[in-house]
Design a protein around this motif. Structure first.
Motif, PDB file in Angstrom:
ATOM      1  N   THR A  86      -5.860   7.851  42.298  1.00  0.00           N
ATOM      2  CA  THR A  86      -4.425   8.145  42.177  1.00  0.00           C
ATOM      3  C   THR A  86      -3.971   9.133  43.237  1.00  0.00           C
ATOM      4  N   GLU A 137      -1.225   8.404  46.231  1.00  0.00           N
ATOM      5  CA  GLU A 137       0.017   9.166  46.323  1.00  0.00           C
ATOM      6  C   GLU A 137       0.123   9.956  47.623  1.00  0.00           C
ATOM      7  N   GLN A 179      -0.986   5.668  51.818  1.00  0.00           N
ATOM      8  CA  GLN A 179       0.327   5.127  52.187  1.00  0.00           C
ATOM      9  C   GLN A 179       0.334   4.642  53.628  1.00  0.00           C
TER      10      GLN A 179
END
Length: 457
Positions: A375, A379, A384
């Motif tokens: 996670t 994030e 990303q």
């Protein structure tokens, strides 16, 4: 602004013998909170932050000391590293501060280049530093030791031990046959992780997704480097090289400037090496004979020669990173995004430490609890950016001529623009256009351009 380049504290140097002397004895008996396989950037960063939080950490390194098997250097992103290790430039022995970034698109006899130089890149928190890998590995390992982690060198983890599906420890190969138990195992054993594969956690890595880079470090005086690259003392340059270096196949090469040496490396996918029959050292020797490279290396002395496997399959090649009692980090997790690898490895180690600390508090080492690691990665900028560049590796596989052909076309266009003809300008433009579409039909160019634009959107 320029004065800031010269205002650093002198970084302390770490003696490999010091690290060896702290790790000659076997680990104390008993169970550990965490065992980390591999004392590279991911493993040592994880060990440091875990030990800081009071976890009992065992860091196992296959080599005789961290960094013993690495060659050459890389650049690290200053802001990324500063957020993990504030003012790291006052501790880590860096080579040069990068104020000059160039890209060369090369053919056999020409170079089309772009170059950016700026003193603004020398302002805190700075931009990039060139470093030797061995200095980075030893610095991170020493920080982990100072925080309380136990480091054992010459300890090759041969197997992860399981009870049912839960990881409970590791087995050590000769010459130190033994086993150690822990609540959490972190795999940081680099590209092509044999531990993860042997444990059934990942599939065998495809040769399409693994690149082999061969590299040399060539000694030159600081004065010669600064003269040839137009640099001030402490300033550094990085040059990305495309086209000619990989002999018609997609791949990259680069030059990094150090204090008193130059690092030259070139590589492409293992599949391309196998298909072409090209030997890695042949690529490097070929590149060194290019007139624009040969000039930069003139009178230099070979200092190091080595190679490295780099996972370059991108986002779609990332395996499942969390399992009961296990987290996979760094290159073992395929967390390489273009030129970013070392920085992502350190951040993955940091996030693994966060997850391990949270799991320790509640004594829950299940996959569900350790999924905090995944996670945090998702994030962060790490995943990303990986996701944003997800199509790059597939695009290069689908357009195998991308770097070579379009580099040739760009150089041909530049040559024709530079060459003086007696024909009128309008006729010359038409002549150049005809030249280019003879190398690649217009429809094919537009199709390839669209595919590239979709990937880098």
């Amino acid at each position: 602004m320029i004065n800031r380049v010269f205002s650093f504290k002198k970084p302390y140097k770490i003696n490999p013998d010091s690290i060896k002397s702290q790790t000659t004895n076997q680990a104390p008996a008993g169970k550990f909170d965490v065992i980390i396989a591999g004392a590279g950037p991911a493993g040592s960063t994880a060990a440091y932050f875990m030990a800081q939080q009071g976890l009992k950490v065992l860091l196992l390194e296959r080599g005789c000391y961290p960094g013993a098997k690495v060659c050459g250097g890389v650049s690290i992103i200053a802001e990324h590293t500063h957020k993990l290790f504030p003012n790291f430039w006052d501790e880590l022995e860096w080579e040069r501060m990068v104020t000059d970034q160039s890209f060369w698109w090369m053919t056999e006899d020409s170079v089309l280049s772009t170059r950016y130089q700026s003193k603004r890149l020398a302002a805190a928190p700075y931009n990039r530093f060139t470093i030797k890998r061995i200095h980075l590995y030893q610095w991170l390992a020493q920080k982990a030791i100072d925080a309380g982690a136990i480091l054992l060198n010459n300890h090759h983890v041969s197997e992860v031990l399981f009870k049912d599906n839960q990881a409970i420890g590791v087995k050590i190969a000769e010459p130190h046959p033994n086993y150690y138990l822990a609540d959490i195992i972190v795999l940081a054993d680099g590209a092509n992780s044999m531990l993860a594969e042997k444990s059934g956690l990942i599939h065998r890595v495809s040769p399409l997704n693994m690149s082999l880079y061969v590299k040399e470090t060539i000694s030159l005086s600081a004065e010669i480097i600064e003269e040839r690259f137009n640099l001030l003392p402490n300033e550094g340059a990085i040059i990305g090289l495309y086209g000619y270096p990989t002999a018609g196949m997609n791949g990259t090469a680069s030059i990094h400037t150090f204090k008193d040496s130059i690092s030259l490396n070139v590589g492409m996918s293992v599949a391309d090496f196998a298909q072409s029959g090209t030997r890695p050292y042949e690529l490097l020797n070929r590149l060194k004979e290019h007139p624009n490279i040969k000039h930069l290396l003139k009178d230099g002395k070979l200092k190091e020669y080595g190679s490295a496997l780099i996972p370059e399959g991108g986002y779609t090649s990332i395996p499942s990173l969390v399992h009961p009692g296990i987290m996979i980090t760094g290159d073992a997790a395929a967390l390489v995004n273009g030129v970013h690898g070392v920085n992502l490895a350190m951040w993955s180690g940091f996030f693994a430490a966060k997850a391990a600390t949270a799991a320790k508090i509640v004594r829950d080492f299940s996959e569900r609890k350790l999924s905090l690691y995944r996670t945090l990665l998702n994030e962060s900028f790490v995943m990303q950016d990986m996701k944003a560049n997800a199509g790059v590796a597939k695009m290069q596989q689908d357009i195998p001529y991308l770097f070579d052909l379009y580099t040739r076309m760009a150089n041909e266009a530049a040559f024709q623009v530079a060459k003086v003809y007696t024909m009128p300008k309008l006729a010359k433009r038409k002549f150049i256009f005809q030249k280019l579409i003879s190398m690649q039909p217009l429809g094919k160019m537009l199709k390839d351009s669209w595919r590239v634009l979709k990937v880098i959107k």
